[in-house]
Design a protein around this motif. Structure first.
Motif, PDB file in Angstrom:
ATOM      1  N   ASN A   1       0.828  -1.215   0.000  1.00 21.58           N
ATOM      2  CA  ASN A   1       0.000   0.000   0.000  1.00 21.58           C
ATOM      3  C   ASN A   1       0.856   1.257   0.000  1.00 21.58           C
ATOM      4  O   ASN A   1       0.532   2.241  -0.666  1.00 21.58           O
ATOM      5  CB  ASN A   1      -0.976  -0.016   1.169  1.00 21.58           C
ATOM      6  CG  ASN A   1      -2.239  -0.818   0.845  1.00 21.58           C
ATOM      7  OD1 ASN A   1      -3.070  -0.389   0.057  1.00 21.58           O
ATOM      8  ND2 ASN A   1      -2.349  -2.002   1.420  1.00 21.58           N
TER       9      ASN A   1
ATOM     10  N   ALA B   1      -4.332   9.294   3.204  1.00 21.01           N
ATOM     11  CA  ALA B   1      -3.347   8.209   3.246  1.00 21.01           C
ATOM     12  C   ALA B   1      -2.918   7.778   1.846  1.00 21.01           C
ATOM     13  O   ALA B   1      -1.872   7.162   1.670  1.00 21.01           O
ATOM     14  CB  ALA B   1      -3.938   7.018   4.001  1.00 21.01           C
ATOM     15  N   ARG B   2      -3.736   8.112   0.839  1.00 22.80           N
ATOM     16  CA  ARG B   2      -3.432   7.700  -0.541  1.00 22.80           C
ATOM     17  C   ARG B   2      -2.603   8.717  -1.299  1.00 22.80           C
ATOM     18  O   ARG B   2      -2.350   8.544  -2.485  1.00 22.80           O
ATOM     19  CB  ARG B   2      -4.731   7.436  -1.303  1.00 22.80           C
ATOM     20  CG  ARG B   2      -5.426   6.160  -0.864  1.00 22.80           C
ATOM     21  CD  ARG B   2      -4.836   4.964  -1.590  1.00 22.80           C
ATOM     22  NE  ARG B   2      -5.434   3.711  -1.180  1.00 22.80           N
ATOM     23  CZ  ARG B   2      -4.722   2.617  -0.876  1.00 22.80           C
ATOM     24  NH1 ARG B   2      -3.408   2.650  -0.948  1.00 22.80           N
ATOM     25  NH2 ARG B   2      -5.318   1.507  -0.536  1.00 22.80           N
ATOM     26  N   GLY B   3      -2.206   9.801  -0.622  1.00 22.08           N
ATOM     27  CA  GLY B   3      -1.371  10.796  -1.283  1.00 22.08           C
ATOM     28  C   GLY B   3      -1.869  12.205  -1.045  1.00 22.08           C
ATOM     29  O   GLY B   3      -2.940  12.405  -0.468  1.00 22.08           O
TER      30      GLY B   3
ATOM     31  N   PHE C   1       3.962   5.370  -5.901  1.00 22.74           N
ATOM     32  CA  PHE C   1       3.917   5.353  -7.364  1.00 22.74           C
ATOM     33  C   PHE C   1       2.738   6.163  -7.913  1.00 22.74           C
ATOM     34  O   PHE C   1       2.821   6.689  -9.021  1.00 22.74           O
ATOM     35  CB  PHE C   1       3.926   3.916  -7.897  1.00 22.74           C
ATOM     36  CG  PHE C   1       5.323   3.412  -8.090  1.00 22.74           C
ATOM     37  CD1 PHE C   1       6.077   3.813  -9.191  1.00 22.74           C
ATOM     38  CD2 PHE C   1       5.922   2.599  -7.143  1.00 22.74           C
ATOM     39  CE1 PHE C   1       7.388   3.383  -9.358  1.00 22.74           C
ATOM     40  CE2 PHE C   1       7.225   2.161  -7.296  1.00 22.74           C
ATOM     41  CZ  PHE C   1       7.970   2.549  -8.406  1.00 22.74           C
TER      42      PHE C   1
ATOM     43  N   LEU D   1       2.108   1.683  -3.448  1.00 23.93           N
ATOM     44  CA  LEU D   1       1.058   2.219  -4.324  1.00 23.93           C
ATOM     45  C   LEU D   1       0.961   3.735  -4.169  1.00 23.93           C
ATOM     46  O   LEU D   1       0.883   4.461  -5.166  1.00 23.93           O
ATOM     47  CB  LEU D   1      -0.287   1.575  -3.989  1.00 23.93           C
ATOM     48  CG  LEU D   1      -1.482   2.153  -4.762  1.00 23.93           C
ATOM     49  CD1 LEU D   1      -1.388   1.791  -6.243  1.00 23.93           C
ATOM     50  CD2 LEU D   1      -2.809   1.669  -4.192  1.00 23.93           C
ATOM     51  N   THR D   2       0.986   4.194  -2.911  1.00 22.74           N
ATOM     52  CA  THR D   2       0.893   5.632  -2.666  1.00 22.74           C
ATOM     53  C   THR D   2       2.068   6.362  -3.329  1.00 22.74           C
ATOM     54  O   THR D   2       1.895   7.378  -3.992  1.00 22.74           O
ATOM     55  CB  THR D   2       0.873   5.900  -1.143  1.00 22.74           C
ATOM     56  OG1 THR D   2      -0.259   5.243  -0.584  1.00 22.74           O
ATOM     57  CG2 THR D   2       0.782   7.388  -0.847  1.00 22.74           C
TER      58      THR D   2
END
Ligand code: ZN
Lengths: 282, 191
Positions: free
Chosen positions: A38, B71-73, A44, A41-42
Motif C-alpha cells: 500500500n 493516506a493515498r497521497g 507510485f 502504491l501511494t
C-alpha cells in the motif's frame, strides 16, 4: 498473490493498462491491508501524478470558473428555486464573466455562512436550554437545602424544648395548676407546671379556637389582692394547641388564680378581652 | 521536490470543501485549474472538451470531497489522478477523440503562457521548478521507455495497444513502463 508479484504490478497499475484479471488480483492483495504494498502504491501514484507537472500549464476560460461557482451557489443555497441547468458556454463571450464569477462566489459564500450561522445559533439555543435546566435544578436544590437547614433548626429547638419539659416534669417540687374553658368552651383546657425550686413554669393549652392574626391569647396571674399581672402572650395552632414557658417574677404562693383572655395582637397590660380559660391555684 | 511537497494548506482546503465551504473551492480552483486543464487538454486533445472535463472534475470534487483519502497521497495527487481518469473516460466515450501523439520532450521546450496562474505567481514558480525536474527526468529516459510511459499515462492505452503501436513484445512494454517509473521515482526521491 505475494508481495513480490504485487510490487511488479504496482508501477503498471498507476498508469493504467493492467489486464482486468491482473488489476483484480492486485486490488485484492492491496485490500488485505499489506502495509508495504500500500505504501508502494501511494508512492507510485504520486510519481505517476508528477508526470502532469511537465505539461505547460493552461489558462482556463474564466467562464468555467463562473459556471462552477454558479453551480455551487445553487447547490449550497438549496432554498433557492432550481433553475434549468445552463451550460457554462452560456457565459462564453460575455464581458461580464468576471462580475458573474464574483457574484456567484459571493452567493455561494453567503449561503454557506448563512447555513453556518443558523447551525451555530441552533447550537447556542440548545446550550442555553441546557443551562436553564441546570440553573433551575440548582435553584430547587438550594431551596431544598434551605428548607433542610430550617427543619434542622426547628428540630434542634424542639429537642431543647422537650429537654426542658422533661426536666420540668421530673422535678420533685412540681406544682400543677389546671385551667378549664368551662365558661366559654368546655372542650378547652390548660395546665401550668410550676417548678418551685427554679421558679420556672410551663403553660400548655389545648382545644382553644385559633385566632385571626389581629388577635392573641394572653395569660394572666391573678394575685390574692386581685391584681392581674400579664404573664405573656401565645397563639395556638390549627388544632388549638399552644405553649408558653417563662420564669415567674414573684413567688407562686402569692397567686390565687390563672386566666387566659383574647386580646389585640401584641398583648395588653390590663385585660380587655373575655376569659377563655381559668383555674385556681390550690 | 515532488507533488507530495505541496503546501499543507491543500489538506485544509480539502477539509473545508468537504464541509461545504465555497471559498475553499474558489482557492483550490485558482491554484490548480491551470495544471488540471493542461492534463485534460493533453488527454482529450480538444480545448472545449478539456474545459468541460475540468468543470466536471471540480464539480465532482465539490460533491464528493469526502472521498479523498489523505493516506493515498497529497490532495494535488488526488486531483491529477481524478482529472486523468475523467479525461480518459471522456476521450474513450468521445467519437471525435483522436490519439494524441505529440512528443512530450518537444512540448517541454514550449514556453509557458505569460499569464499563467496570474493571481498566484509563487505557485507558478513552484510548478515550473517541479515541471523542469520531471521534464529533465523524462529526457534522461531512453526514448522507448519515455514513449511507453506517455502512451500509458496520457493516452490511456493498454499495454497490448502500446505493444501493437510500438511494434514491441508485450513484456518489453511492461518492463519499459516499470523501469521508466522506477527511474522517475528515484529522481523524485533525491529531488
Ligand atoms: Zn504486499
Amino acid at each position: 498473490m505475494i508481495c513480490q508479484q504485487a510490487s511488479e504490478l504496482i508501477p503498471l497499475y498507476v498508469v493504467g493498462g493492467l489486464s482486468d484479471n491482473e488489476a483484480r488480483q492486485l486490488q485484492s492483495h492491496l485490500a488485505t491491508g499489506c502495509p508495504g504494498c500500500n505504501a508502494m502504491l501511494t508512492e507510485f501514484t504520486t510519481v505517476g501524478a508528477s508526470l502532469a507537472l511537465m505539461l505547460p500549464q493552461a489558462q482556463p476560460n474564466p467562464d468555467v470558473h463562473a459556471s462552477l461557482m454558479a453551480r455551487i451557489a445553487r447547490h449550497t443555497d438549496n432554498t433557492e428555486p432550481r433553475k434549468p441547468e445552463q451550460s457554462w458556454r452560456w457565459y462564453a463571450m460575455s464581458g461580464l464573466a468576471a462580475a458573474i464569477v464574483l457574484a456567484a462566489t459571493l452567493m455561494a459564500v453567503s449561503a454557506y455562512w448563512y447555513r453556518m450561522i443558523k447551525q451555530k445559533n441552533q447550537q447556542l439555543a440548545a446550550m442555553q436550554e441546557r443551562f436553564d435546566a441546570v440553573k433551575s435544578n440548582l435553584n430547587s436544590l438550594t431551596a431544598n437545602y434551605r428548607s433542610a437547614v430550617q427543619t434542622a433548626a426547628l428540630l434542634q429547638l424542639q429537642l431543647k424544648q422537650s429537654e426542658m419539659t422533661r426536666k420540668m416534669f421530673m422535678a420533685k417540687q412540681l406544682q400543677v395548676v389546671a385551667l378549664s374553658g368551662k365558661p366559654v368552651d368546655k372542650h378547652a383546657v390548660g395546665r401550668i407546671f410550676y417548678n418551685a425550686k427554679t421558679h420556672m413554669w410551663q403553660f400548655c393549652a389545648m382545644g382553644l379556637k385559633p385566632l385571626p392574626p389581629t388577635k392573641t391569647y394572653e395569660l394572666w396571674f391573678i394575685t390574692k389582692d386581685h391584681a392581674k399581672k400579664a404573664a405573656g402572650t401565645f397563639n395556638v395552632n390549627a388544632s388549638g394547641d399552644g405553649m408558653l414557658t417563662a420564669a415567674v417574677g414573684q413567688n407562686m404562693d402569692q397567686i390565687s388564680a390563672v386566666a387566659v383572655t383574647d386580646e389585640p395582637a401584641g398583648g395588653v397590660a390590663v385585660p380587655t378581652g373575655s376569659i377563655q380559660l381559668i383555674g385556681t391555684v390550690q | 521536490m515532488s507533488v507530495q511537497s505541496q503546501s499543507a494548506d491543500d489538506y485544509v482546503l480539502m477539509e473545508a470543501i468537504a464541509a461545504g465551504d465555497p471559498t475553499a473551492m474558489d482557492r483550490l480552483y485558482n491554484k490548480y485549474s491551470g495544471l488540471l486543464l493542461a492534463v485534460c487538454q493533453r488527454i482529450v486533445n480538444n480545448r472545449t472538451d478539456a474545459e468541460e472535463v475540468l468543470l466536471d472534475v471540480f464539480w465532482e470534487l465539490w460533491r464528493r470531497a469526502s472521498r479523498y483519502e489523505a493516506a493515498r497521497g497529497a490532495p494535488v495527487t488526488y486531483l491529477i489522478t481524478l482529472t486523468r481518469s475523467r479525461a480518459i473516460d471522456r476521450k474513450r466515450s468521445s467519437k471525435t477523440g483522436s490519439l494524441h501523439q505529440v512528443d512530450i520532450g518537444e512540448m517541454a521546450n514550449l514556453n509557458l503562457p505569460a499569464n499563467q496562474a496570474a493571481d498566484n505567481p509563487g505557485k507558478a514558480v513552484e510548478f515550473a521548478e517541479q515541471g523542469a525536474l520531471i521534464r529533465s527526468a523524462m529526457e534522461s529516459l531512453p526514448g522507448p521507455q519515455r514513449k511507453a510511459l506517455e502512451m500509458a499515462y496520457f493516452d490511456g492505452l493498454s499495454h497490448s495497444e502500446i505493444a501493437a503501436k510500438a511494434r514491441l513484445p508485450l513484456g518489453t512494454v511492461k518492463s519499459h513502463i516499470r523501469l521508466g517509473l522506477i527511474h522517475l521515482r528515484d529522481i523524485l526521491r533525491k529531488g
